[in-house]
Design a protein around this motif. Structure first.
Motif, PDB file in Angstrom:
ATOM      1  N   VAL A 112       0.228 -10.420 -29.727  1.00 40.68           N
ATOM      2  CA  VAL A 112       0.062 -10.510 -30.804  1.00 40.68           C
ATOM      3  C   VAL A 112      -0.893 -11.719 -31.314  1.00 40.68           C
ATOM      4  N   GLY A 113      -0.801 -12.656 -30.730  1.00 46.63           N
ATOM      5  CA  GLY A 113      -1.429 -14.075 -30.841  1.00 46.63           C
ATOM      6  C   GLY A 113      -2.701 -13.818 -30.641  1.00 46.63           C
ATOM      7  N   ALA A 156       4.634 -12.245 -28.054  1.00 52.55           N
ATOM      8  CA  ALA A 156       4.016 -13.357 -28.869  1.00 52.55           C
ATOM      9  C   ALA A 156       2.712 -13.445 -28.617  1.00 52.55           C
ATOM     10  N   HIS A 212       4.767  -9.925 -38.806  1.00 52.04           N
ATOM     11  CA  HIS A 212       4.500 -11.027 -39.338  1.00 52.04           C
ATOM     12  C   HIS A 212       2.976 -11.575 -39.347  1.00 52.04           C
ATOM     13  N   ALA A 213       2.565 -11.234 -38.365  1.00 51.29           N
ATOM     14  CA  ALA A 213       1.017 -11.597 -37.873  1.00 51.29           C
ATOM     15  C   ALA A 213      -0.024 -10.951 -39.134  1.00 51.29           C
ATOM     16  N   ASP A 239      11.039 -10.941 -37.591  1.00 56.62           N
ATOM     17  CA  ASP A 239       9.846 -10.973 -38.329  1.00 56.62           C
ATOM     18  C   ASP A 239       9.858 -12.309 -39.213  1.00 56.62           C
ATOM     19  N   GLN A 263       6.729  -8.958 -34.633  1.00 59.68           N
ATOM     20  CA  GLN A 263       5.876 -10.032 -34.653  1.00 59.68           C
ATOM     21  C   GLN A 263       4.320  -9.444 -35.448  1.00 59.68           C
ATOM     22  N   ALA A 264       4.207  -8.083 -35.077  1.00 59.52           N
ATOM     23  CA  ALA A 264       3.117  -7.650 -35.686  1.00 59.52           C
ATOM     24  C   ALA A 264       2.963  -7.640 -37.139  1.00 59.52           C
ATOM     25  N   TYR A 295      -0.275 -17.052 -47.581  1.00 60.00           N
ATOM     26  CA  TYR A 295       0.410 -15.994 -46.954  1.00 60.00           C
ATOM     27  C   TYR A 295       1.869 -15.911 -47.964  1.00 60.00           C
ATOM     28  N   TRP A 315      -5.103  -5.802 -30.204  1.00 63.80           N
ATOM     29  CA  TRP A 315      -5.889  -5.229 -31.418  1.00 63.80           C
ATOM     30  C   TRP A 315      -7.032  -4.498 -30.742  1.00 63.80           C
ATOM     31  N   ARG A 362       0.262 -12.329 -42.500  1.00 69.16           N
ATOM     32  CA  ARG A 362      -0.258 -13.786 -42.687  1.00 69.16           C
ATOM     33  C   ARG A 362      -1.743 -13.633 -42.703  1.00 69.16           C
ATOM     34  N   ARG A 363      -2.334 -12.487 -41.735  1.00 70.47           N
ATOM     35  CA  ARG A 363      -3.696 -12.188 -41.816  1.00 70.47           C
ATOM     36  C   ARG A 363      -4.244 -11.882 -42.979  1.00 70.47           C
TER      37      ARG A 363
END
Ligand code: ADP
Ligand code: MG
Length: 685
Positions: A655-656, A652, A230-231, A429, A227-228, A279, A661, A234-235
């Motif tokens: 990471v959300g 989730a 993925h995040a 992912d 998921q990271a 993205y 972070w 996108r970021r």
């Protein structure tokens, strides 16, 4: 220095030589050794016979009574049995192929035996025994010992000793990596305690709790990483933002010979939304065989070309590439789009021309096998990559693209319906779109399971269908005769059927060793109806679309995975006629029979997948090494299904928000993520 990162030689009793042995297990540091977990335990606690379940593996202690009996049979086989009295119950202990024990099994001796206990017959098949004086027996009693996978040069005993001394010296230094809230919330053991307990549990329960904690950690870390990815992806938003004229897409959709199903409409919406976003799309499109994924791909490709980009469609086989090429050309050429096939059978010159046109931007869409992106292929403006069937478009391929400076949207289509637990592990992912509806008017395929001795009737059935103008597939597991396996091969069956149908019908042969030209040729003649029966290996497994074929016969069906059988079955039932799938199989095992029943009972790929997974477990599900399934040390995605769901939700949440972070309590997890080069420079300390 972190003690756990020290080489294994820091552990008492491990010298340079042992360290070299351990390297073959990928054990180099103290931490590696501590994290080399047992795969089961030997339970030497002596059990009370009245509590034992039928067939359970147990250890009991008793006194030998009377003479052993030895019986020889077969060439070198023997069965030795003797009576053992345990708490006034007489148990028959049995050893296979150990007749030399006869002289040792003396009446009156005390013996400890471990093995599978048949309660109903008071029998034990002994796997391990010890003649012991009462003193040593006491020592053994009451222990649960770990069993490690080992090799000839390292014994389980040695491994136990090494891990034992590693724990003595460094066990207390194992740091916690999960935040305290999480430990509280799920009542998880601290990491150090869990590692102690998974190796040397004081009780079964402690062992289970240790395992539970570590399996959860494993799943959580895995989900977190996925998921990271993925995040961060996108970021960073460094994908292509495609400007798609939606009215034109709608026009194209209306030009299709059929209205889209609701499910198709929905997934097209999801895909276009990703393509328009800044993205890179990373989406899995799953839908049962025949649910109409190709046309969804065509719409997405149409959209990307309208937006001024190029599209690539990659498939696992040449046959499928050829077929998709024809379909796409038919649909897109009327709109002025240039579609080309990069095929293995193209001449060097044709190939050069295609590549040049691709690089200049003259070509809009290219179709080819998965080698497409690996090779010296350059695009003018690549916007969308679609891969169809089987292969996972993973981090590796993404890296290849990025190395070429490309960040296209990626759509991965699969017709192997994947049960949810596997989908969220193998594809954690990715975003997932599902076509959960078949086009209207499809008749369910009727599936029958018959034994080999019914083959004559199968033949007359095929003849009847051919008489109505239909076509048939006959699938064999092998290409040619093998002296190792007693299964059908395509070459013999082709000869046999050619003779049987000689008067009236054409029988074609298809397998992986044919020259690409020959494959093309027979496939084309089959799809044009010149060949009536196609005898083939599983090369036609994925994607092939010949709607007039209504019979699928599968020889030695027990040799195939259910996902594969379902795929093969999906080659029929594509037209308006009633279709049939006939499985010829004489499975020996109960599981084998159950698998045939599943096929006859349901046409729904998701249901097949779910039941297959229950029967066989995740390792066998995809049936190949290339499945993209991660291997877990402890967790089992089927058994630990609920744990996986929880780990996914927790990941989730982490990471959300910003917590993962920034907050100090997540520092150990951040450090673990950063061991992956993908995150270099993307995560702060
Ligand atoms: P798969 O999802 O297995 O790749 P295909 O894309 O090959 O399925 O589609 C199977 C057949 O169904 C094709 O002949 C296709 O033209 C047809 N088809 C696809 N969508 C529809 C629809 N909405 N209505 C009717 N037929 C459709
Ligand atoms: Mg398909």
């Amino acid at each position: 220095m972190n003690h756990l990162k020290k080489p294994v030689t820091a552990v008492k009793g491990i010298g340079a030589e042992s360290a070299a042995e351990l390297q073959s297990f990928h054990i180099e540091t103290v931490q590696d050794l501590l994290e080399y977990f047992p795969y089961r335990y030997e339970d030497y606690r002596v059990r009370d016979l009245s509590e034992v379940k039928e067939g359970e593996k147990i250890t009991i202690v008793g006194t030998i009574y009377g003479e052993p009996a030895v019986r020889f049979y077969g060439k070198k086989k023997s069965r030795t049995s003797v009576k053992v009295v345990v708490d006034r119950v007489v148990v028959t202990a049995i050893w296979f192929n150990r007749h030399f024990l006869k002289d040792q099994l003396k009446s009156g001796l005390e013996i400890m035996i471990s093995g599978k206990f048949e309660r109903s017959r008071l029998q034990m098949t002994v796997s391990e025994h010890h003649f012991m004086d009462s003193l040593r027996m006491k020592e053994r009693e009451g222990t649960i010992e770990p069993v490690y996978s080992t090799t000839a040069s390292v014994t389980v005993k040695q491994m136990r000793k090494w891990i034992g001394s590693a724990l003595d010296k460094f066990g207390a230094d194992v740091p916690e990596i999960l935040p305290p809230d999480l430990l509280d919330k799920y009542k998880l053991m601290p990491r150090a305690e869990a590692i102690q307990n998974i190796h040397f549990p004081a009780s079964v329960r402690d062992g289970q709790q240790g395992r539970r904690r570590l399996a959860f950690e494993e799943l959580l870390l895995f989900q977190l990483k996925m998921q990271a990815y993925h995040a961060v992806n996108r970021r960073e938003a460094d994908g292509v933002r495609q400007e798609i004229p939606l009215e034109k897409v709608a026009e194209f959709t209306q030009s299709l010979p059929f209205p889209l199903t609701n499910a198709q409409r929905r997934v097209v919406g999801e895909i276009l939304k990703d393509m328009q976003a800044p993205y890179s799309m990373n989406r899995l499109l799953q839908g049962d065989v025949g649910s109409g994924k190709t046309v969804v791909a065509a719409i997405a490709l149409y959209a990307t070309v309208c937006g001024g980009y190029q599209g690539a469609l990659m498939v696992p086989t040449e046959i499928l590439a050829e077929q998709h090429f024809v379909t796409l050309k038919q649909l897109l050429a009327p709109f002025g789009m240039e579609v080309a096939l990069l095929s293995g059978s193209a001449t060097a010159r044709q190939r050069r021309d295609i590549l040049a046109e691709l690089q200049s931007g003259m070509l809009n869409i290219i179709v080819g096998t998965h080698a497409l992106i690996q090779e010296d292929v350059y695009f003018a403006r690549l916007g969308l990559v679609i891969t169809d069937e089987q292969h996972r478009f993973g981090v590796e391929q993404r890296r290849v693209l990025r190395d070429k400076g490309l960040h296209p949207d990626v759509l991965f289509m699969t017709a192997t319906p994947i049960p949810r637990t596997l989908a969220i592990t193998a594809f954690g992912d990715m975003d997932v779109s599902t076509i959960d509806e078949l086009p209207a008017g499809r008749k369910p395929i009727e599936t029958y399971w018959v034994k080999h001795d019914m083959f004559d009737r199968v033949l007359s059935f095929i003849r009847k269908e051919l008489g109505k103008g239909r076509q048939a597939y006959v699938i064999c597991p092998l290409i040619e005769e093998s002296d190792k396996l007693d299964v059908q091969n395509a070459i013999d069956v082709h000869a046999q059927l050619s003779q049987f149908f000689a008067d009236a019908y054409q029988v074609g042969l298809m397998h992986g060793r044919l020259h690409p030209k020959e494959k093309d040729d027979v496939m084309q003649r089959f799809s044009q109806g010149e060949v009536d029966v196609l005898v083939s290996t599983t090369v036609v497994e994925v994607g092939v679309n010949v709607p007039n074929a209504s019979v699928m016969v599968i020889y030695d069906a027990e040799r195939f995975g259910l996902a594969q059988l379902h795929q093969l079955r999906g080659r029929v039932g594509r037209g308006a006629d009633q279709s049939f799938c006939i499985l010829i199989a004489d499975p020996k095992s109960e599981v084998g029979k159950e698998r045939m029943h599943i096929m006859t009972e349901t046409n729904d790929g998701f249901e097949v997948a779910r039941r297959d997974l229950e029967l066989r477990g995740p390792g066998d599900f995809f049936g190949t090494k290339q499945s993209g399934m991660p291997e877990f040390k402890l967790a089992d995605v089927v058994q630990d299904y609920r744990m996986l769901e929880v780990a996914r939700q927790e990941a989730a949440e982490m990471v959300g928000g910003t917590a993962l972070w920034e907050e100090p309590q997540f520092a150990p997890l951040r450090r673990i993520l950063k061991e992956d080069e993908f995150f270099t420079g993307k995560i702060r300390d």
